[in-house]
Design a protein around this motif. Sequence first.
Motif, PDB file in Angstrom:
ATOM      1  N   MET A  70      59.304  46.411  27.810  1.00 19.30           N
ATOM      2  CA  MET A  70      58.977  46.755  29.188  1.00 19.30           C
ATOM      3  C   MET A  70      58.295  48.112  29.277  1.00 19.30           C
ATOM      4  O   MET A  70      57.340  48.304  30.043  1.00 19.30           O
ATOM      5  N   ALA A  71      58.768  49.088  28.480  1.00 20.09           N
ATOM      6  CA  ALA A  71      58.134  50.412  28.478  1.00 20.09           C
ATOM      7  C   ALA A  71      56.688  50.312  27.990  1.00 20.09           C
ATOM      8  O   ALA A  71      55.789  50.955  28.554  1.00 20.09           O
ATOM      9  N   LEU A  72      56.464  49.503  26.954  1.00 22.18           N
ATOM     10  CA  LEU A  72      55.099  49.321  26.458  1.00 22.18           C
ATOM     11  C   LEU A  72      54.217  48.657  27.502  1.00 22.18           C
ATOM     12  O   LEU A  72      53.050  49.033  27.691  1.00 22.18           O
ATOM     13  N   LEU A  73      54.769  47.652  28.187  1.00 24.14           N
ATOM     14  CA  LEU A  73      53.990  46.963  29.211  1.00 24.14           C
ATOM     15  C   LEU A  73      53.638  47.894  30.364  1.00 24.14           C
ATOM     16  O   LEU A  73      52.539  47.819  30.929  1.00 24.14           O
ATOM     17  N   LEU A  74      54.551  48.782  30.723  1.00 24.49           N
ATOM     18  CA  LEU A  74      54.329  49.674  31.862  1.00 24.49           C
ATOM     19  C   LEU A  74      53.442  50.863  31.528  1.00 24.49           C
ATOM     20  O   LEU A  74      52.741  51.378  32.406  1.00 24.49           O
ATOM     21  N   VAL A  75      53.470  51.316  30.270  1.00 19.30           N
ATOM     22  CA  VAL A  75      52.741  52.533  29.904  1.00 19.30           C
ATOM     23  C   VAL A  75      51.506  52.219  29.064  1.00 19.30           C
ATOM     24  O   VAL A  75      50.386  52.642  29.398  1.00 19.30           O
ATOM     25  N   LEU A  76      51.705  51.482  27.983  1.00 16.85           N
ATOM     26  CA  LEU A  76      50.624  51.296  27.024  1.00 16.85           C
ATOM     27  C   LEU A  76      49.584  50.285  27.487  1.00 16.85           C
ATOM     28  O   LEU A  76      48.377  50.517  27.339  1.00 16.85           O
ATOM     29  N   VAL A  77      50.046  49.169  28.048  1.00 17.38           N
ATOM     30  CA  VAL A  77      49.105  48.115  28.436  1.00 17.38           C
ATOM     31  C   VAL A  77      48.100  48.581  29.494  1.00 17.38           C
ATOM     32  O   VAL A  77      46.903  48.299  29.359  1.00 17.38           O
ATOM     33  N   PRO A  78      48.509  49.291  30.557  1.00 18.81           N
ATOM     34  CA  PRO A  78      47.490  49.775  31.511  1.00 18.81           C
ATOM     35  C   PRO A  78      46.472  50.716  30.868  1.00 18.81           C
ATOM     36  O   PRO A  78      45.274  50.648  31.192  1.00 18.81           O
ATOM     37  N   MET A  79      46.912  51.574  29.951  1.00 20.30           N
ATOM     38  CA  MET A  79      45.974  52.473  29.275  1.00 20.30           C
ATOM     39  C   MET A  79      44.991  51.686  28.416  1.00 20.30           C
ATOM     40  O   MET A  79      43.793  51.975  28.401  1.00 20.30           O
ATOM     41  N   LEU A  80      45.501  50.670  27.704  1.00 20.84           N
ATOM     42  CA  LEU A  80      44.608  49.842  26.901  1.00 20.84           C
ATOM     43  C   LEU A  80      43.649  49.042  27.780  1.00 20.84           C
ATOM     44  O   LEU A  80      42.478  48.858  27.424  1.00 20.84           O
ATOM     45  N   ALA A  81      44.140  48.565  28.910  1.00 19.52           N
ATOM     46  CA  ALA A  81      43.269  47.813  29.824  1.00 19.52           C
ATOM     47  C   ALA A  81      42.119  48.685  30.315  1.00 19.52           C
ATOM     48  O   ALA A  81      40.959  48.231  30.392  1.00 19.52           O
ATOM     49  N   LYS A  82      42.411  49.934  30.647  1.00 23.42           N
ATOM     50  CA  LYS A  82      41.350  50.850  31.083  1.00 23.42           C
ATOM     51  C   LYS A  82      40.315  51.061  29.981  1.00 23.42           C
ATOM     52  O   LYS A  82      39.117  51.096  30.245  1.00 23.42           O
ATOM     53  N   GLN A  83      40.797  51.201  28.746  1.00 23.60           N
ATOM     54  CA  GLN A  83      39.852  51.426  27.660  1.00 23.60           C
ATOM     55  C   GLN A  83      39.045  50.175  27.345  1.00 23.60           C
ATOM     56  O   GLN A  83      37.867  50.265  26.987  1.00 23.60           O
ATOM     57  N   LEU A  84      39.667  49.014  27.475  1.00 20.64           N
ATOM     58  CA  LEU A  84      38.912  47.771  27.291  1.00 20.64           C
ATOM     59  C   LEU A  84      37.829  47.617  28.352  1.00 20.64           C
ATOM     60  O   LEU A  84      36.700  47.202  28.058  1.00 20.64           O
ATOM     61  N   LEU A  85      38.178  47.939  29.595  1.00 18.64           N
ATOM     62  CA  LEU A  85      37.169  47.895  30.662  1.00 18.64           C
ATOM     63  C   LEU A  85      36.065  48.916  30.423  1.00 18.64           C
ATOM     64  O   LEU A  85      34.887  48.643  30.674  1.00 18.64           O
ATOM     65  N   ARG A  86      36.447  50.099  29.914  1.00 21.95           N
ATOM     66  CA  ARG A  86      35.450  51.115  29.601  1.00 21.95           C
ATOM     67  C   ARG A  86      34.530  50.650  28.481  1.00 21.95           C
ATOM     68  O   ARG A  86      33.309  50.853  28.531  1.00 21.95           O
ATOM     69  N   LEU A  87      35.103  50.002  27.473  1.00 25.96           N
ATOM     70  CA  LEU A  87      34.295  49.442  26.393  1.00 25.96           C
ATOM     71  C   LEU A  87      33.350  48.381  26.920  1.00 25.96           C
ATOM     72  O   LEU A  87      32.175  48.306  26.515  1.00 25.96           O
ATOM     73  N   TYR A  88      33.835  47.571  27.845  1.00 25.59           N
ATOM     74  CA  TYR A  88      32.998  46.535  28.461  1.00 25.59           C
ATOM     75  C   TYR A  88      31.831  47.163  29.214  1.00 25.59           C
ATOM     76  O   TYR A  88      30.699  46.662  29.174  1.00 25.59           O
ATOM     77  N   GLU A  89      32.090  48.285  29.913  1.00 27.56           N
ATOM     78  CA  GLU A  89      31.027  48.963  30.645  1.00 27.56           C
ATOM     79  C   GLU A  89      30.021  49.637  29.713  1.00 27.56           C
ATOM     80  O   GLU A  89      28.825  49.691  30.006  1.00 27.56           O
ATOM     81  N   LEU A  90      30.511  50.152  28.590  1.00 27.55           N
ATOM     82  CA  LEU A  90      29.642  50.886  27.662  1.00 27.55           C
ATOM     83  C   LEU A  90      28.859  49.974  26.727  1.00 27.55           C
ATOM     84  O   LEU A  90      27.902  50.432  26.093  1.00 27.55           O
TER      85      LEU A  90
END
Length: 357
Positions: A70-90
Amino acid sequence: MADTRRWVWLGGVLLVCGFVYLLHPILSPFLVALLLAYLFDPLVDRLEAWGLSRTWGVVAVFALFTLIIMALLLVLVPMLAKQLLRLYELAPQMLDWVQHTAMPWVQARLGLADGFWKFDKVKAAISEHMGQTTDIVGVVLSQATASGLALIGWLANLVLIPVVSFYLLRDWDLMMAKIRSLLPRNREEQVVSLAGECHEVLGAFVRGQLLVMLALGMIYAAGLMLVGLELGLLIGLIAGLAAIVPYMGFVIGIGAALTAGLFQFGGDLYPMIGIVAVFMVGQALEGMVLTPLLVGDRIGLHPVAVIFAILAGGELFGFTGVLLALPVAAVIMVLVRHVHDLYKDSDLYSGAEDPDL
């Protein structure tokens, strides 16, 4: 009579192998549950030694594991999602940089002809594929919902894994005792000794190597984020996962990080030196601290054998096969080592003549 018993054992082994191969599409959750039960059994045993019952020890371990997830889902997953979206934009900008800057430079240095790369076609294909949706989540959802039955089966497996893991972990010691009681009496000590050696190798890999991968992922991700790399978390975690194969995490990680850093920082030398320093420090810590401390030298699988085991496991059993490939390869290595010792002690190796001839 001895030859008959050998043929019976061989036939039984072949029957089990065929059974597993035919049913492997439904065995994935059970194999993952078995792996989790094996991982957590020492922790439950320790809780039992502290006075908890077996059932409450399993409940405590599952509660702790759930909190971590649950801690990983709440903290790590949103950060990874942002970076994946950033990679998609770049991605389109990176393709332009590769086409107009990197490739002309390589082409000039190597003296290649114009149009050698045919990059326009590659870029058009990638852009067309990426343009089919507006976000990564949409791609995932469209693939997941393409088949309602597949989605239901995936969710059922996801629910089945913790349930099966709970019961396997609760009854682990009983199952091991039952299996030992079924061993041939005249071979019990030999089989138990061989199983103990396999357990030592498995423990070294399954627990030790996974901890090494986790530590390297955290070191790489933290270091790259301190350097200021936008995709530092994503690249660091990928490098940590790739560390399951010796040196592959270092090669993939530093290659991806330098490429992203060159695109982000341009000609600035200091961030690039920082990226190289992060991976050099991680590699030094892996070789001098992490691997000797957490894994030791009890596995001894050659890097080529590691790569083959992962590819073979993935081909036969998919993602679950990838997870189980190296533990199975480690057990096979122990068995091959004993077969090698038997061969060196045999008349076939020494060249002694058969007295019956």
